[in-house]
Design an enzyme around this catalytic site. Structure first.
Site, PDB file in Angstrom:
ATOM      1  N   ASP A  20       0.872  -1.165   0.000  1.00 35.09           N
ATOM      2  CA  ASP A  20       0.000   0.000   0.000  1.00 35.09           C
ATOM      3  C   ASP A  20       0.909   1.215   0.000  1.00 35.09           C
ATOM      4  OD1 ASP A  20      -1.966   1.875   0.309  1.00 35.09           O
ATOM      5  OD2 ASP A  20      -1.975   1.684   2.479  1.00 35.09           O
ATOM      6  N   TRP A  42       4.838   4.821   8.839  1.00 28.19           N
ATOM      7  CA  TRP A  42       5.661   3.966   9.688  1.00 28.19           C
ATOM      8  C   TRP A  42       7.069   4.485   9.880  1.00 28.19           C
ATOM      9  CZ3 TRP A  42       4.113   1.046  13.220  1.00 28.19           C
ATOM     10  CH2 TRP A  42       2.922   0.327  13.109  1.00 28.19           C
ATOM     11  N   TRP A  90       6.177  -4.837   7.724  1.00 30.89           N
ATOM     12  CA  TRP A  90       5.034  -5.731   7.842  1.00 30.89           C
ATOM     13  C   TRP A  90       5.168  -6.808   6.785  1.00 30.89           C
ATOM     14  CZ3 TRP A  90       4.762  -1.247   5.188  1.00 30.89           C
ATOM     15  CH2 TRP A  90       4.104  -1.237   3.960  1.00 30.89           C
TER      16      TRP A  90
END
Lengths: 371, 189, 371, 189
Positions: free
Chosen positions: B90, B166, B115
């Site tokens: 994403d 992040w 992730w």
């Protein structure tokens, strides 16, 4: 060695250890390296794409961030950038500063604060410049008075704003000289010392008042060659050195018949020049008067001395800016602002070689390597 | 079935509430609000596959990311959003902006966190584990933006949330998202 | 009086004195006033459009600049905005600050520096909030530890960061209370004083772990009404006040048959609520699992108490975010990120009323007036 | 003819050079570099009409701004670039972003300078003088961008150059371009 000829690896297999993750380095600077500046239509921040045109393909090496309408200057040693930001988005305290980025890691190797002098205009390549030996940066000031700011890149400090008369653009020459173009149609030669004291001298008037020179001329720091088209397609040329300006015979690119057919130059950065081949590249099309900034679909190539028409390249797209790499097999680089695409062409054969899309908001100026 | 379901969820809520309360009153509760709030939380799965269930893992790569039709991964163009390795990206693909599939573009810096997702490679018919990582410290890259919310959870489950920038605690204040790399970290067999 | 109903004057004739040039003022805040936030896909700067939906048309009253991923909070007295900027474009020193803008002149009436605490996520309306009496601003912090920053808007100073457990979103209630939602499925009630000391209490766990709640719930500061859809279309509701949380019966918006036909909510801001009419508006479409953030083409309206389906509005466009004005003739406002268009619909009749295009880069969140 | 042109331009250059040199050597030359450089420069026309010639003034509003075809002013939609009042705008129309044809959007500030053009109003068949003014201190407005380079000169003729951000010296540091208004200041009869 260069791995570019190999088709892209499709699916690396196997376990990759986390420490194999790395930050890439761009390949060393070569003649095919170039930069594309995207000011995003007067956006508060801008992006500069670091690219390459090797192997008839297009490489994207990375991005450098910039403030509003930045100046980007290329040298084999670093990418110089003069920036402007405001502390409250689009107003508040203004901050101007100069950054030098390593051309491979793209990291900032110097960050020099300068007074708030930068002349904010729609992108113009030559309103700021590195000196010929890459030791100084020269930045044009317009308001409150005409001047040129001198930045000492080795000492990493701002020296002084040198007052100049009503002149524009900065073309550096050897031995701490630079030239500017004044509104009366002459060039101004300025010699400066390390303290920013300057001596100034005007050349002859080399063009008439109604011969309007385009905002983005071609100039080579190393060769001192200035190639400057008018709105109508007349090319003025000069060789600039510390001993003064030597003007060459002006060239009419278009024949009278072509002019009658409404041929004329147009685009944002409409001219390029190949030093070794002595070729002038002019972005042109059939156009109405006063559309000198709208994109064009052709490049006309002419001999740099005689003005003889060598060939015409059909770009097949509406192009705003062009540039040519300075190597033996020159690549013609073309940018389309509206479609946000960079194209490359074989500058000699005229064939399209590659293209890259999604180039941000408005890729507008192409800066190639001079040496 | 339905009864059963309601029963289940009642039990679950009860259990969670109890855990919560005892937690906060217990010895550990004294250690401090911060700890008490998080110490007794259920421990979290490593990667989304665990939550999607193995049966769904394969589906991750063929599940439709548009309302209309599914998406078929390919192994030819690593700069397209449907390249198999990007099955759960994403953001922007670094490979389009000067990085590669496994390295950040020059001048940006790796975020310390990642992730993980498992992606199916149609070329060799294998499924691999990909540990996505953000590259930080530059404006969002312009090219190759992809949007994939497969298995994405709300913000209160931050480890599976796509919306969080992040780039916390990256080095030298590089706290803005630039792009994402998709390194393979192993086979999902 | 309001001159909006009159057709635009087409050709004013006559001499205009220079002092008649002026800076416009937006009309006073009314129920049809709303704000659209355009973060431009994680751009370093953002724009917020100040708009109105009077007379079944769309009015653009002006723009407010913001930093990266700002929080915009509306009150009748001002537009509150929490901003983040960096001193070197996208890195360097981070600066977080709060600005209050006058809702008519849009000028900043206060500029309050706060520590660098803002939780940067894709736009979420409720990770920062004004207190119910508009005296405080509460801003969620995620890293390095969970907390809520307290800003005293009257004293124009930052008070303190109050530590909280692993909870998210801020829903203010009367008498200096606010609620957050914690990952265990309960709400956390926090009571704070002027110094930022807080008392905290958890409510019961009101949803199961696999009932994932969407990132952008509807919440009314004045009524304390919280309306929160899951990925599947189940609506949890609560009334929050200083005396605690009163949970209402959850509502299933879709019948089992509809669920089998793959109906489900989806979009960026998928829910709206009309207090007086007690109507829930849910942005929904037939969709595959895990596409809960992709745009939808329908709005399903249900009774806020019984969950009875009242009507379905076909928006005829792919819509990412919706909101409803709180007046007697409610307007349904819908934003399309991809096409950069704002549409308005008659929330009752369902007819499209107006649309406005060229809405920047990515109009994403709609903030309406609560009172 | 050609000779004549060359003759003309030779004369012109000679004159300009002379002006330049005498200027810099004269008494005034001593007042200082600034003055000497500019005092004797040719002084410039007021507005573009003067340079285009009155005959062309009308043309300014019908001259083709694309390579292909011309543009016809209309008097129905003030938010379109071909609305008659915008006949010489280069930038965004304030009317689309919260201002009006004669006022800046809230929160921005009027620039102290203006430029004038004459535009033909097809509605009543009259020609009016429009004094365009920039509104400053916000990011460039998003809506209604128009681009018109009719009679635009290079940067060394700043008074007719479109590329300069003219928001110098506006109040409270508002130095960035937001949009442009088009007030009528009189009739061009």
């Amino acid at each position: 060695e260069d791995q570019k000829a190999v088709p892209k690896q499709l699916a690396a297999v196997g376990s990759l250890k986390i420490d194999n993750l790395s930050v890439a380095k761009a390949p060393p600077v070569d003649a095919k390296r170039f930069y594309v500046i995207d000011p995003g239509h007067f956006n508060m921040t801008s992006q500069t794409y670091v690219m390459g045109a090797n192997d008839n393909k297009l490489q994207m090496h990375g991005l450098i961030d910039g403030g509003k309408l930045p100046h980007v200057m290329s040298s084999p040693k670093f990418v110089g950038m003069a920036n402007t930001t405001y502390d409250r988005i689009a107003h508040g305290k203004r901050d101007d500063y100069v950054r030098l980025h390593d051309p491979q890691t793209l990291e900032a190797v110097a960050d020099i604060d300068i007074p708030e002098i930068r002349f904010l205009t729609g992108l113009m390549e030559r309103t700021a410049s590195l000196s010929v030996d890459d030791k100084y940066m020269l930045i044009q000031q317009f308001s409150p008075s005409s001047g040129v700011g001198l930045v000492d890149l080795e000492a990493k400090k701002y020296v002084k704003t040198m007052p100049v008369p009503d002149c524009y653009h900065v073309f550096p020459a050897a031995k701490q000289n630079f030239f500017m173009h004044c509104r009366d149609g002459s060039l101004l030669q300025v010699t400066y010392d390390n303290q920013g004291n300057s001596k100034q001298k005007n050349t002859k008037v080399f063009h008439a008042e109604n011969e309007y020179l385009h905002n983005n001329p071609y100039y080579s720091n190393s060769a001192g060659r200035l190639v400057w088209p008018t709105y109508e397609g007349k090319i003025f040329q000069a060789k600039l050195s510390d001993s003064g300006a030597e003007f060459l015979k002006p060239i009419e690119i278009f024949t009278d018949k072509e002019k009658k057919d409404k041929w004329g130059p147009g685009g944002w950065q409409p001219i390029a020049f190949h030093k070794e081949r002595n070729e002038i590249y002019l972005l042109a099309d059939q156009r109405a008067k006063w559309t000198h900034k709208l994109p064009s679909r052709f490049v006309v190539v002419a001999d740099g001395t005689t003005g003889k028409r060598l060939r015409r390249i059909d770009l097949k797209h509406a192009i705003d800016s062009i540039a040519v790499t300075q190597d033996k097999n020159p690549t013609l680089i073309a940018a389309s602002i509206e479609h946000k695409i960079i194209y490359t062409f074989d500058a000699i054969g005229g064939k399209q070689l590659a293209s890259m899309d999604e180039m941000g908001k408005a890729p507008q100026i192409i800066v190639t390597m001079d040496k | 079935m339905k009864e059963n379901k309601r029963f289940d969820s009642t039990i679950e809520k009860l259990a969670r509430t109890t855990a919560n309360y005892t937690g906060r009153r217990s010895f550990i509760g004294k250690v401090g609000m911060l700890l008490a709030g998080s110490a007794l939380l259920p421990l979290l799965p490593v990667d989304r596959r665990a939550r999607l269930g193995l049966g769904e893992a394969q589906a991750a790569s063929v599940n439709s990311m548009t309302r209309e039709r599914g998406w078929v991964p390919q192994d030819k163009d690593p700069q397209a959003c449907d390249y198999w390795r990007h099955c759960s990206i994403d953001g922007q693909i670094c490979d389009c902006s000067g990085g590669s599939l496994t390295s950040c573009p020059p001048g940006s810096s790796l975020s310390p966190s990642s992730w993980v997702a498992s992606c199916f490679n149609p070329g060799d018919g294998q499924t691999y584990l990909i540990a996505y990582r953000d590259c930080c410290g530059k404006q969002t890259a312009t090219r190759c933006g992809c949007f994939n919310t497969h298995g994405e959870l709300p913000v209160y489950r931050p480890e599976f949330n796509n919306d969080i920038v992040w780039c916390f605690g990256a080095e030298n204040d590089d706290m803005t998202y630039h792009c994402t790399i998709s390194p393979v970290v192993g086979k999902a067999s």
